[in-house]
Every structure is written in structure tokens, then in C-alpha cells.
Design an enzyme around this catalytic site. Structure first.
Site, short mmCIF file in Angstrom:
data_model
loop_
_atom_site.label_atom_id
_atom_site.label_comp_id
_atom_site.label_asym_id
_atom_site.label_seq_id
_atom_site.Cartn_x
_atom_site.Cartn_y
_atom_site.Cartn_z
CG LEU A 19 -3.99 7.54 0.90
CD1 LEU A 19 -4.08 6.92 2.28
CD2 LEU A 19 -4.41 9.01 0.95
CE LYS A 20 1.23 6.47 -6.68
NZ LYS A 20 2.28 7.25 -6.06
N GLY A 21 -1.19 3.30 -3.08
CA GLY A 21 -0.97 1.86 -3.17
C GLY A 21 -0.71 1.31 -4.55
#
Ligand code: B12
Length: 244
Positions: free
Chosen positions: A125-127
Site C-alpha cells: 500500500l505504502k508504495g
């Protein structure tokens, strides 16, 4: 035709800097050996600008010198992005409209490689670089298997998840581990699944040559600085089709 030469102190002076380690105790002879190597590499004159002992019997060197080689930029071969870079909204919309189901992605770091930061940057999610990872895309179903995954485990999970794409990361390049592991992985998929049923095979890592995809038996290679949106856009391009 555009010819360029390296720039050090003045334009086109051909000055470059190289660093390497020799298995020699640091002394005057070792410094001379470093200069000899640099000369043989085509640096003339070669100046030793840094030498530091690296543990017992090894010395690290930095050499600054002039090369006479010319670079013809017309002869440079690279893999250019040959698909449109889409927004997250476009990516979700085109998958929903054209595929009519979520696109399934299985990712892993294979072999003994435990460097998960790269694959996590793409999947989690954090990428990375201000972009969220593939897990944030509503129309992508992502399984991140983590580090040190064996090829048979990866094939099994890809089969069980009915993966549309398999994303493999390889960061360690010692003894060409990244090439050997990638070839073993693509061969295992070819053996386990008939053409047409095989997932799209993608590998990534900082030291891959993006031109080697066919040689390694994969569909695409992503290297340094890849962002999740590039990968998601490629998935759409390769598996779903144009957004229009
Ligand atoms: C962090 C790190 C570690 C951490 C890893 C933690 C973790 N959970 O990942 C720890 C401390 C565990 C570690 C251990 C080791 N490490 Co280390 N490590 C690094 C380091 C400093 C940074 C790597 C990193 O996180 N980069 C940041 C990420 C975001 O970048 P990236 O991986 O390139 O990923 C990007 C792209 O390449 C691409 N990408 C990557 N994978 C994929 C996959 C897909 C599908 C796609 C599309 C894109 C993609 O997208 C990413 C985002 O842009 C590097 C040196 C360096 N500065 O690079 C050394 C380095 C990789 N390590 C190295 C070594 C030698 C080791 C050890 C062998 C050390 C030892 N003797 O124990 C062990 C090996 C452990 C193992 N079994 O693998 C060497 C490798 C040398 C080589 N020639 O192979 C390096 C280069 C350091 C060096 N100069 O010596 N390491």
C-alpha cells in the site's frame, strides 16, 4: 549522429572515475598495481585519488583518469516505455470494463534473496516515490509472498490464485544469482503450464539489463527507479488492452 565524451574538469576532456578492490595489502606496490589496472582499462593518464585498506589483505581504490573513447548516442540501445502511463483511476476503470473481474497478481522475492524493499515498494500500500503500491488498486488482487520463496512454491501459489501476472524481485547479483534464478523460474512456469495458460512473467531489480527479457524467458524486466504506476500500466497494456 551525436558524439559525446565524458566531462571532468573541462568539457569533453574524457575524464572518468572508477573504483575497485584488489586482493593486496595497502602499500606503494598495491597503489602501482591499481594504476596499472586503470591503464589497461584505457585510462591514460590515470591518477590514484584514494586508497583504503578493506579488511585483511584487500585495498579499495579510486582512480581518476582520461579515456579516449567516444560515445555515439545513436547507437545506444535501451528499452523505451512502449505503453501509455495511466492514472490509477484509468487503470481500475479499464480492468473493470474490459476484464470484468479483478486482475490477479502474485509477487515474491525468490531464491535466497531477502531484499524485499523493492518488491514491497511496488506491491505494498505504502508504495514509493509518492505513488501507492498495487495493493491500493481496487481492481488488482495482490498476493505478496515475501522473501526467499522457492520456485515450486511460487508456481503453486500462482496456480492456486489463478494469477494473471507473476512479479519476481531479484536484488542480489553475486555469481549471477539473479539471472540463474530468473531462468529457473521461467523454465518452471513453462514446464508447469501450457502456453496461453501461463501468467505474464515480470522480473525486477536494480541490476537487471532490461534488454534481456527474451534471453531470461520473461515478458518484461523493470530496473532501477520503477514506480508502481508504471507496472500497473504495463499490466493493463499486456493483459487488458487499451483504455479507449
Ligand atoms: C537494505 C539492504 C539489505 C537489507 C534488506 C532488508 C529487506 N527487507 O529488504 C539486509 C540488511 C537484510 C541486507 C542483507 C544482505 N545484503 Co543487502 N542491501 C541493502 C541495500 C542497502 C538497499 C536495498 C534496497 O532496499 N533498495 C531500495 C529499493 C526500493 O530499491 P530496489 O531494490 O532497487 O527496488 C526498485 C527497483 O529495482 C525495482 N524493483 C525491484 N524489484 C522489483 C520487482 C518487480 C516485479 C518490479 C516490477 C520492480 C522491482 O523497483 C523498486 C522501486 O523502484 C543494498 C545497497 C543499495 N544501496 O542498493 C544492499 C545490497 C543489495 N546488499 C548486498 C548484500 C551483499 C547483502 C548480503 C549478502 C550481506 C551479507 N553478507 O550478509 C545480505 C543478503 C541477505 C539475503 N539473503 O538476501 C549487496 C548485493 C551485492 C551483489 N552484487 O549482489 C548490496 C548491493 C550492497 C553492496 N553494495 O554490497 N541487505
Amino acid at each position: 549522429m551525436t558524439i559525446v565524451r565524458p566531462y571532468g574538469d573541462t568539457t569533453g576532456d574524457g575524464m572518468v572515475q572508477v573504483s575497485f578492490t584488489l586482493p593486496l595489502v595497502h602499500d606503494k606496490r598495491a597503489e602501482g598495481a591499481a594504476v596499472q589496472l586503470a591503464n589497461k582499462m584505457g585510462l591514460d593518464p590515470a591518477m590514484l585519488v584514494h586508497a583504503k585498506p578493506m579488511g585483511e589483505g584487500f585495498t579499495f581504490f579510486v582512480v581518476y583518469g582520461r579515456v579516449n573513447h567516444l560515445v555515439d548516442t545513436d547507437e545506444v540501445q535501451v528499452v523505451e516505455r512502449d505503453f501509455p502511463l495511466l492514472s490509477a483511476k484509468e487503470i481500475n476503470a479499464v480492468i473493470k470494463r474490459k476484464l470484468r473481474r479483478r486482475l490477479t497478481v502474485v509477487g515474491a522475492c525468490i531464491g535466497t534473496d531477502a531484499h524485499t524493499v523493492g518488491i514491497d515498494a511496488i506491491l505494498n500500500l505504502k508504495g514509493i516515490a509518492g505513488e501507492k503500491g498495487l495493493e491500493s488498486y481496487r481492481e488488482l488482487a495482490v498476493t505478496n509472498m515475501g522473501a526467499q520463496v522457492s520456485v515450486p512454491e511460487l508456481v503453486e501459489t500462482a496456480r492456486a490464485q489463478k494469477a494473471d501476472a507473476v512479479l519476481v524481485s531479484q536484488v542480489v547479483t553475486q555469481r549471477d544469482a539473479h539471472l540463474l534464478n530468473t531462468r529457473a523460474m521461467s523454465a518452471a512456469f513453462r514446464e508447469a503450464m501450457p502456453a496461453g495458460r501461463r501468467p505474464l512473467l515480470i522480473v525486477g531489480g536494480p541490476r537487471f539489463d532490461e534488454l534481456m527479457a527474451a534471453d531470461l524467458g520473461v515478458d518484461r524486466i523493470f530496473s532501477r527507479g520503477t514506480t508502481p504506476r508504471e507496472v500497473a500500466s504495463y499490466l493493463v497494456h499486456a493483459l487488458v488492452g487499451s483504455p479507449s
